[in-house]
Structure formats: structure tokens, C-alpha cells
Design a protein around this motif. Structure first.
Motif, PDB file in Angstrom:
ATOM      1  N   THR A  30      -0.833  11.857  13.153  1.00 53.34           N
ATOM      2  CA  THR A  30      -1.615  10.541  13.634  1.00 53.34           C
ATOM      3  C   THR A  30      -0.730  10.516  15.241  1.00 53.34           C
ATOM      4  O   THR A  30      -0.266  10.028  15.040  1.00 53.34           O
ATOM      5  CB  THR A  30      -1.704  10.213  12.553  1.00 53.34           C
ATOM      6  OG1 THR A  30      -1.704  10.390  11.095  1.00 53.34           O
ATOM      7  CG2 THR A  30      -2.938   8.746  12.656  1.00 53.34           C
ATOM      8  N   TRP A  78       2.055   8.134   3.786  1.00 50.19           N
ATOM      9  CA  TRP A  78       0.962   8.898   3.232  1.00 50.19           C
ATOM     10  C   TRP A  78       0.996  10.376   3.613  1.00 50.19           C
ATOM     11  O   TRP A  78       0.081  11.531   3.111  1.00 50.19           O
ATOM     12  CB  TRP A  78      -0.662   8.108   2.483  1.00 50.19           C
ATOM     13  CG  TRP A  78      -1.457   8.351   4.419  1.00 50.19           C
ATOM     14  CD1 TRP A  78      -1.673   9.359   5.044  1.00 50.19           C
ATOM     15  CD2 TRP A  78      -2.052   7.549   5.258  1.00 50.19           C
ATOM     16  NE1 TRP A  78      -2.372   9.099   6.570  1.00 50.19           N
ATOM     17  CE2 TRP A  78      -2.645   7.617   6.258  1.00 50.19           C
ATOM     18  CE3 TRP A  78      -2.406   5.460   5.003  1.00 50.19           C
ATOM     19  CZ2 TRP A  78      -3.650   6.905   7.630  1.00 50.19           C
ATOM     20  CZ3 TRP A  78      -2.868   4.768   5.409  1.00 50.19           C
ATOM     21  CH2 TRP A  78      -3.780   5.988   6.421  1.00 50.19           C
ATOM     22  N   ALA A 109     -13.502  -0.701   9.098  1.00 50.31           N
ATOM     23  CA  ALA A 109     -11.453  -0.870   9.214  1.00 50.31           C
ATOM     24  C   ALA A 109     -11.530  -1.075   7.320  1.00 50.31           C
ATOM     25  O   ALA A 109     -12.055  -1.929   6.504  1.00 50.31           O
ATOM     26  CB  ALA A 109     -10.531  -1.444   9.779  1.00 50.31           C
ATOM     27  N   GLY A 110     -10.154  -0.565   6.774  1.00 51.65           N
ATOM     28  CA  GLY A 110      -9.729  -1.357   5.544  1.00 51.65           C
ATOM     29  C   GLY A 110      -9.626  -0.253   4.754  1.00 51.65           C
ATOM     30  O   GLY A 110     -10.987  -0.612   3.911  1.00 51.65           O
ATOM     31  N   VAL A 111      -9.179   1.238   4.102  1.00 52.87           N
ATOM     32  CA  VAL A 111      -9.826   1.841   2.853  1.00 52.87           C
ATOM     33  C   VAL A 111      -8.476   1.742   1.809  1.00 52.87           C
ATOM     34  O   VAL A 111      -7.515   1.075   1.934  1.00 52.87           O
ATOM     35  CB  VAL A 111      -9.290   2.903   3.927  1.00 52.87           C
ATOM     36  CG1 VAL A 111     -10.894   3.191   4.925  1.00 52.87           C
ATOM     37  CG2 VAL A 111      -8.101   3.973   4.197  1.00 52.87           C
ATOM     38  N   ASN A 170       1.086   2.162  14.497  1.00 57.42           N
ATOM     39  CA  ASN A 170       0.451   0.718  14.504  1.00 57.42           C
ATOM     40  C   ASN A 170       0.388   0.829  13.075  1.00 57.42           C
ATOM     41  O   ASN A 170      -0.513  -0.371  12.079  1.00 57.42           O
ATOM     42  CB  ASN A 170      -1.669   1.447  14.687  1.00 57.42           C
ATOM     43  CG  ASN A 170      -2.150   2.530  14.262  1.00 57.42           C
ATOM     44  OD1 ASN A 170      -1.542   3.733  13.621  1.00 57.42           O
ATOM     45  ND2 ASN A 170      -3.639   2.563  13.430  1.00 57.42           N
ATOM     46  N   PHE A 171       0.654   1.959  12.055  1.00 59.56           N
ATOM     47  CA  PHE A 171       0.803   1.253  10.413  1.00 59.56           C
ATOM     48  C   PHE A 171       2.231   1.743  10.375  1.00 59.56           C
ATOM     49  O   PHE A 171       2.597   2.931   9.806  1.00 59.56           O
ATOM     50  CB  PHE A 171      -0.646   2.455   9.782  1.00 59.56           C
ATOM     51  CG  PHE A 171      -0.999   1.345   9.593  1.00 59.56           C
ATOM     52  CD1 PHE A 171      -1.239   0.241   8.695  1.00 59.56           C
ATOM     53  CD2 PHE A 171      -2.419   1.635  10.928  1.00 59.56           C
ATOM     54  CE1 PHE A 171      -3.044  -0.289   8.423  1.00 59.56           C
ATOM     55  CE2 PHE A 171      -3.786   1.464  10.304  1.00 59.56           C
ATOM     56  CZ  PHE A 171      -4.072  -0.064   9.505  1.00 59.56           C
ATOM     57  N   PHE A 220      -9.527  10.486   3.081  1.00 59.77           N
ATOM     58  CA  PHE A 220      -9.211   9.808   4.197  1.00 59.77           C
ATOM     59  C   PHE A 220      -9.724  10.869   5.381  1.00 59.77           C
ATOM     60  O   PHE A 220      -8.628  11.301   5.703  1.00 59.77           O
ATOM     61  CB  PHE A 220      -8.017   9.061   4.751  1.00 59.77           C
ATOM     62  CG  PHE A 220      -7.647   8.006   5.735  1.00 59.77           C
ATOM     63  CD1 PHE A 220      -8.399   6.354   6.244  1.00 59.77           C
ATOM     64  CD2 PHE A 220      -7.419   8.695   7.376  1.00 59.77           C
ATOM     65  CE1 PHE A 220      -8.274   5.502   7.172  1.00 59.77           C
ATOM     66  CE2 PHE A 220      -7.231   8.039   8.697  1.00 59.77           C
ATOM     67  CZ  PHE A 220      -7.778   6.805   8.146  1.00 59.77           C
ATOM     68  N   GLN A 249      -6.203  -2.569  16.683  1.00 60.46           N
ATOM     69  CA  GLN A 249      -5.267  -1.942  16.666  1.00 60.46           C
ATOM     70  C   GLN A 249      -5.006  -0.988  15.815  1.00 60.46           C
ATOM     71  O   GLN A 249      -4.494  -0.596  14.302  1.00 60.46           O
ATOM     72  CB  GLN A 249      -3.628  -1.958  16.463  1.00 60.46           C
ATOM     73  CG  GLN A 249      -3.561  -2.850  17.965  1.00 60.46           C
ATOM     74  CD  GLN A 249      -1.986  -3.578  18.289  1.00 60.46           C
ATOM     75  OE1 GLN A 249      -1.707  -3.705  19.155  1.00 60.46           O
ATOM     76  NE2 GLN A 249      -1.418  -3.848  17.106  1.00 60.46           N
ATOM     77  N   ARG A 250      -6.512  -0.533  15.268  1.00 65.07           N
ATOM     78  CA  ARG A 250      -6.683   0.672  13.896  1.00 65.07           C
ATOM     79  C   ARG A 250      -7.301   1.496  14.910  1.00 65.07           C
ATOM     80  O   ARG A 250      -8.792   1.796  15.416  1.00 65.07           O
ATOM     81  CB  ARG A 250      -6.940  -0.344  12.745  1.00 65.07           C
ATOM     82  CG  ARG A 250      -6.457  -1.556  11.941  1.00 65.07           C
ATOM     83  CD  ARG A 250      -6.421  -1.965  10.953  1.00 65.07           C
ATOM     84  NE  ARG A 250      -7.829  -2.761  11.338  1.00 65.07           N
ATOM     85  CZ  ARG A 250      -8.464  -3.796  10.259  1.00 65.07           C
ATOM     86  NH1 ARG A 250      -8.320  -3.838   8.959  1.00 65.07           N
ATOM     87  NH2 ARG A 250      -9.459  -4.955  10.650  1.00 65.07           N
ATOM     88  N   CYS A 251      -6.835   2.872  13.625  1.00 60.04           N
ATOM     89  CA  CYS A 251      -8.719   4.666  14.276  1.00 60.04           C
ATOM     90  C   CYS A 251      -9.645   3.054  14.105  1.00 60.04           C
ATOM     91  O   CYS A 251     -10.339   4.564  14.451  1.00 60.04           O
ATOM     92  CB  CYS A 251      -7.497   5.410  14.173  1.00 60.04           C
ATOM     93  SG  CYS A 251      -7.142   5.821  12.419  1.00 60.04           S
ATOM     94  N   THR A 252      -9.514   2.765  13.030  1.00 59.90           N
ATOM     95  CA  THR A 252     -10.873   2.367  12.121  1.00 59.90           C
ATOM     96  C   THR A 252     -11.457   1.351  12.580  1.00 59.90           C
ATOM     97  O   THR A 252     -12.203   1.042  11.381  1.00 59.90           O
ATOM     98  CB  THR A 252     -10.758   2.593  10.779  1.00 59.90           C
ATOM     99  OG1 THR A 252      -9.828   1.497  10.343  1.00 59.90           O
ATOM    100  CG2 THR A 252     -10.378   3.421   9.014  1.00 59.90           C
ATOM    101  N   ILE A 280       1.456   4.855   6.993  1.00 59.79           N
ATOM    102  CA  ILE A 280       1.470   6.297   7.591  1.00 59.79           C
ATOM    103  C   ILE A 280       2.690   6.919   6.523  1.00 59.79           C
ATOM    104  O   ILE A 280       1.928   8.516   6.174  1.00 59.79           O
ATOM    105  CB  ILE A 280       0.974   6.470   9.255  1.00 59.79           C
ATOM    106  CG1 ILE A 280      -1.142   5.940   8.704  1.00 59.79           C
ATOM    107  CG2 ILE A 280       0.495   7.645   9.137  1.00 59.79           C
ATOM    108  CD1 ILE A 280      -1.046   5.477  10.045  1.00 59.79           C
ATOM    109  N   ARG A 312       0.931  -1.605  -0.241  1.00 62.99           N
ATOM    110  CA  ARG A 312       0.199  -0.091   0.197  1.00 62.99           C
ATOM    111  C   ARG A 312       0.998   1.257  -0.152  1.00 62.99           C
ATOM    112  O   ARG A 312       0.535   2.043  -0.186  1.00 62.99           O
ATOM    113  CB  ARG A 312      -0.845  -0.242   1.042  1.00 62.99           C
ATOM    114  CG  ARG A 312      -1.845   1.029   1.476  1.00 62.99           C
ATOM    115  CD  ARG A 312      -3.123   0.944   2.619  1.00 62.99           C
ATOM    116  NE  ARG A 312      -3.239   2.327   3.540  1.00 62.99           N
ATOM    117  CZ  ARG A 312      -4.192   1.472   4.096  1.00 62.99           C
ATOM    118  NH1 ARG A 312      -4.126  -0.167   4.982  1.00 62.99           N
ATOM    119  NH2 ARG A 312      -4.931   1.874   4.644  1.00 62.99           N
TER     120      ARG A 312
END
Ligand SMILES: NC(=O)C1=CN([C@@H]2O[C@H](COP(=O)(O)OP(=O)(O)OC[C@H]3O[C@@H](n4cnc5c(N)ncnc54)[C@H](OP(=O)(O)O)[C@@H]3O)[C@@H](O)[C@H]2O)C=CC1
Ligand SMILES: O=C(O)CCC(=O)C(=O)O
Length: 479
Positions: free
Chosen positions: A225, A158, A439-441, A150-151, A447, A280-283, A155, A104
Motif C-alpha cells: 500500500t 490487515w 473514508a472510514g470503512v 498513514n495507517f 477493500f 491523509q487517507r487514500c479514501t 494496514i 480496528r
């Protein structure tokens, strides 16, 4: 002796104040490496180098910037398995998720290579005769990027990719827990020919390195973030210094399960949204709001499948859920499991368990019979824990979904077109999912959220141009 990894300032690898250990949460005897912890002085040197490099980087033009991002994308793609393995080792997400996150990151660099060539602008007629107006976008200058654990590669990617695409230069501070992925990405930028000073990496604690970035006068904007309290502090401090600021913080994302939902689809969406990536995802789907008519069947099927999930080391081929990323996060999660019982929920799962190695393993948990007023329904847990709340009908479910200090992602499982359409319209969230996990965009669309989840303009996709550029209006009179 473990390998030592340095900061990257003005195109050179430089030591920090001291070294910190990066250990594997699946196996704390595994020392991944020693990483430089920078000082406020390192931040000042990095920001000065970025400020010096910025005019030439912008002047180099969109093709040169696109070419660099494209080379970075190819290099990440070529090393996706290696970097994914490193990422899984330092953060704890399972290897397929870690490789997917790395890919990604490559896709994000590729996307913004294209966007560099599409920087928008407008030409308008003036209200005055023979005057032309041109509205263009220019870089904001040096940007400071503060990223969470967490990413560890997506992150940073992006934030770095749009920053560089639009002609800014960068100082990146990754979370102290996960320096290795950011360091690997820095090596790729270096090898891809990033000019000295255009990209700088300063690892180290937020209280030192992050703080110095906020205070540095060369840094014109901060994209962050992480947690709400840190985000609020950054907004206050940047506001006082008139710096641009963009914050992505927490979520307490509702997933509404209507009685007319397809049960296997709903269970699969909630299992993925709540527990994959160890929650562990903000989503993450952390509030499951379930209509009476399907509640018992849904809970029974979800609990059964949740209990069958294999929790284990990130690199083990049969693990479906990796460890929690740190002991501090595990302690916090276990505190919420106790709190759920104390607040009157029936708790399924949630215990710390032993793995084949000494790591931070926890069984995923469901908190049943919750009300939306409980702390376990209002506070972000950031672990593999989902709170289940009953709703009598669609209107009550929507009201519960919207009754939250957060507004990042919101989902509904339904086979009814009317409910799906109404939910998309009424959900007070930045992202809405129908029959999909919260989650999973995708990487090419905006976003971000509403309320306590986000502040400032959106990240990702074409909307990233808002944060990373400033608008100039030029008037010309040709006589
Ligand atoms: N929305 C999301 O994606 C995330 C949300 N969270 C939420 O936050 C909780 C705590 O996680 P945590 O890692 O402590 O989050 P933080 O907000 O503390 O950390 C996020 C980033 O901010 C940095 N930072 C910390 N303090 C400061 C400071 N004073 N000035 C500038 N930068 C700073 C951190 O650096 P360092 O780590 O090096 O100290 C890290 O790079 C989680 O349980 C979760 O609820 C956490 C991560 C991601
Ligand atoms: O759900 C996703 O794909 C992204 C989640 C995310 O960005 C985060 O948890 O910080």
C-alpha cells in the motif's frame, strides 16, 4: 538517550545497519525512539527464516493459527490506549482516531482468527466415473508486506492477519516514517507465542529493504500500500519474477452533493471525508462535486465549519485535526495550495500555521471554482485539501465523478432513492458510499478500487483469501 528498537528476524531481536530517528510531527523536539534500519542481508535472513518456518506453520493447522491471532487481538485491545498514543505521536493523527485505528487492528486479527477456521474449499463430481475432485486452498508461502505511513497499525494488521491465518509466513517492512507502531505489534506477536520465523520485521528505507524484498527468491508475493509510482514499479518487478502482487494505491475520491441532499448530512460527510485524519487517507473525499441548486449554501456551510476546525498537536484534547505527517508531505500540500491559485481557483485556508510546539500544522483548504481538468482535481494531494467542482445535474455529476485516473471510493449525498441507486450502479469505484463519507470503512468487507487505485485481488474480509492462497485441484480414483 532515546530507546533503541531492533528488527525481529527468526524470533530474535537483531540490530540493523544503522539507527534512524523517529520524531513526532506535532513536536519535532520529541524523539520517540531510535529504530534499526535493516540491510538487504537482513531481508535475506528474514526471508530464509520465514521459508524455513512456513511448512510447520501451515501444518500446525487452523486451530493453532486461530489461537495465535486471537491472542494477538486480545493483547492489542488491552494495550489500545498505549499503542494509540504511540501511533498518534509518530503519525500525527489525533488520539481518538489513533486509538480507534488500534482497536480496528485488534478487530482485524479477531476476524481472521475466525477465517482461519473457515478456509474455503470445494468437492466436485468428476466427468470420469469413480473419480473425486477436491479443490483446496493452500498458502502461497512467504509473503512480503510493504506498508505506508498513514495507517501505521491497521494496514500492517490487515495484511499480516490474513497472511498468517491461511498458513503463510511474513516479512513486514513498515514505512520508515512510522516504525514504532509496527514494532509494538511485533512485540505483541512475539509475546503471544508466534513461532520463530513465522513473522519477521525488517525496518528501513524502501529503496533498500523494500527493494531486497522484491528481489528475494523466497518471497512468493508482495502486498503493498502506498503511492502509484512505487506500486507500478513493484508490479513491473514482481511481474518479471512471476511473484504474486497486490497493490493499494491512491484515490481522488468524488463526493457528489445533489440539490436534494440533507445539507447538514452532506456537510458533515464532506468535513469528515475531506479533512479528518488531516486528509491523509487514500479514501479521502478530495473532489466535492456539487449540484448548482445547493452549491452556494453547501460551500458557505462547509467553509464555515472547516474554518472552525481546531488544528493542533495529536495528543492535545481539543485538537480535531493533527499535523501533517512529515515536512515533505507538508511542502507537497503547500505546493498544491499555490497550484490551486495558479490554476484559477478561489482558495480558502491551506496556510501553514504555528502550533504550541514546533510541528507541521496546516489549515484545511477548499479550492473553489475548479474544473475537473485541473491538476488539483486529478492528482492525489494526500493532505487536508478538497477541490470543489460544480455540476448542472445528476448525469453530469456522475460523469465528472467517473472522469478520474483513480477509482477507489465514491460517495453521493442525496435524499432521492433513484439517485442513490443509480449512483451505486454507475460509479466506477471499488467502494460506494451513500450519505456517508468516502473514508472510514468496515474491517470485515472487501477493500479496494478500480483503475489506478488498486491492482490484484481485494484486501480485507473473506476476499483476502484470494491473494494469500493458491488453489489446488486434487483428483482421486478409488478404484
Ligand atoms: N494509498 C495510501 O494509503 C497511501 C498513498 N500514499 C501516496 O503516496 C505519496 C507519497 O508517500 P510515500 O510514503 O512516499 O509513498 P511510497 O509509495 O514511497 O511508500 C509506501 C511504502 O513503499 C516503500 N517504498 C518506497 N520506495 C520503495 C522501493 N523503491 N521499493 C520498495 N518499497 C518502497 C516505502 O518505504 P519508506 O517509506 O520506508 O521509504 C513505504 O513502506 C503520498 O503523498 C500519497 O499520495 C502514501 C501513503 C499511503
Ligand atoms: O478510509 C479508511 O478507513 C481506510 C483508508 C486507508 O486504508 C488508507 O488511507 O490507506
Amino acid at each position: 538517550m532515546a530507546d533503541t528498537h531492533l528488527n525481529y528476524i527468526a524470533g530474535t531481536w537483531v540490530p540493523g545497519e544503522h539507527l534512524t530517528e523517529n520524531r513526532n510531527p506535532s513536536d519535532i523536539s520529541d524523539l520517540i525512539g531510535l529504530y534499526a534500519a535493516g540491510s538487504a542481508g537482513d531481508v535475506d535472513r528474514a526471508a530464509a527464516a520465514a521459508a524455513e518456518a512456513q511448512p510447520a506453520w501451515f501444518a500446525a493447522g487452523p486451530q493453532a493459527r486461530a489461537d495465535l491471532l486471537d491472542r494477538v487481538a486480545s493483547a492489542i485491545e488491552a494495550r489500545a490506549t498505549d499503542i494509540g498514543t504511540l501511533l498518534a505521536r509518530e503519525e500525527g493523527k489525533i488520539l481518538p482516531e489513533a486509538i480507534a485505528e488500534t482497536r480496528r487492528a485488534a478487530q482485524i486479527f479477531r476476524f481472521f482468527a475466525g477465517e482461519a477456521l473457515r478456509t474455503p474449499g470445494e468437492a466436485l463430481a468428476s466427468v470420469r466415473p469413480r473419480v473425486d475432485i477436491e479443490v483446496t486452498r493452500e498458502p502461497i508461502g512467504v509473503v512480503g508486506l510493504i506498508t505506508p505511513w498513514n495507517f501505521p497499525i491497521a494496514i500492517p494488521a490487515w495484511k499480516i492477519a490474513p497472511a498468517l491465518a491461511y498458513g503463510n509466513t511474513v516479512v513486514l517492512k513498515p514505512a520508515e516514517l512510522v516504525p514504532a507502531s509496527a514494532h509494538a505489534l511485533t512485540q505483541i506477536l512475539h509475546d503471544a507465542g508466534c513461532p520463530a520465523g513465522v513473522f519477521n520485521l525488517v525496518m528501513g528505507p524502501g529503496s533498500v529493504v523494500g527493494r531486497a524484498m522484491i528481489e528475494n527468491p523466497h518471497i512468493a508475493g508482495i502486498s503493498f500500500t502506498g503511492s502509484v509510482p512505487t506500486g507500478q514499479m513493484i508490479a513491473r518487478e514482481c511481474g518479471a519474477r512471476l511473484k504474486k502482487v497486490q497493490l493499494e494505491m491512491g484515490g481522488k475520491n468524488p463526493m457528489v452533493v445533489m440539490a436534494d441532499a440533507d445539507l447538514p448530512t452532506a456537510v458533515a460527510a464532506c468535513l469528515n471525508g475531506a479533512f479528518f485524519s488531516t486528509g491523509q487517507r487514500c479514501t479521502a473525499s478530495s473532489r466535492l462535486i456539487v449540484e448548482d441548486g445547493i452549491h452556494d449554501a453547501f460551500v458557505e456551510a462547509l467553509a464555515r465549519q472547516m474554518q472552525a476546525l481546531r488544528v493542533g498537536p495529536a495528543l492535545a484534547a481539543d485538537s480535531q485535526i493533527g499535523p501533517v505527517a512529515s515536512l515533505a508531505q507538508l511542502s507537497s500540500n503547500l505546493g498544491y495550495v499555490d497550484l490551486a491559485s495558479a490554476e484559477g481557483c478561489e482558495v480558502i485556508g491551506g496556510a501553514r500555521i504555528d502550533g504550541p510546539t514546533e510541528g507541521f500544522f496546516q489549515r484545511p483548504a477548499l479550492f473553489l471554482g475548479a474544473t475537473n481538468a485541473m491538476r488539483v482535481a486529478r492528482e492525489e494531494i494526500f493532505g487536508p485539501c478538497a477541490t470543489v467542482i460544480r455540476a448542472t445535474d445528476f448525469d453530469e455529476a456522475v460523469a465528472l465523478a467517473n472522469d478520474s485516473p483513480f477509482g477507489l471510493s465514491a460517495g453521493i449525498c442525496t435524499s432521492g432513492l433513484r439517485h442513490a441507486r443509480e449512483f451505486r450502479r454507475r460509479a466506477r469505484a471499488g467502494m460506494v458510499m451513500v450519505n456517508l463519507p468516502t473514508a472510514g470503512v468496515d474491517y470485515h468487507v472487501p477493500f479496494g478500487g478500480t483503475k489506478g487505485s488498486s491492482y490484484g485481488s481485494r484486501e480485507q474480509g473473506r476476499h483476502a483469501v484470494e491473494f494469500y492462497t493458491t488453489v489446488k485441484t486434487a483428483y482421486s480414483f478409488a478404484g
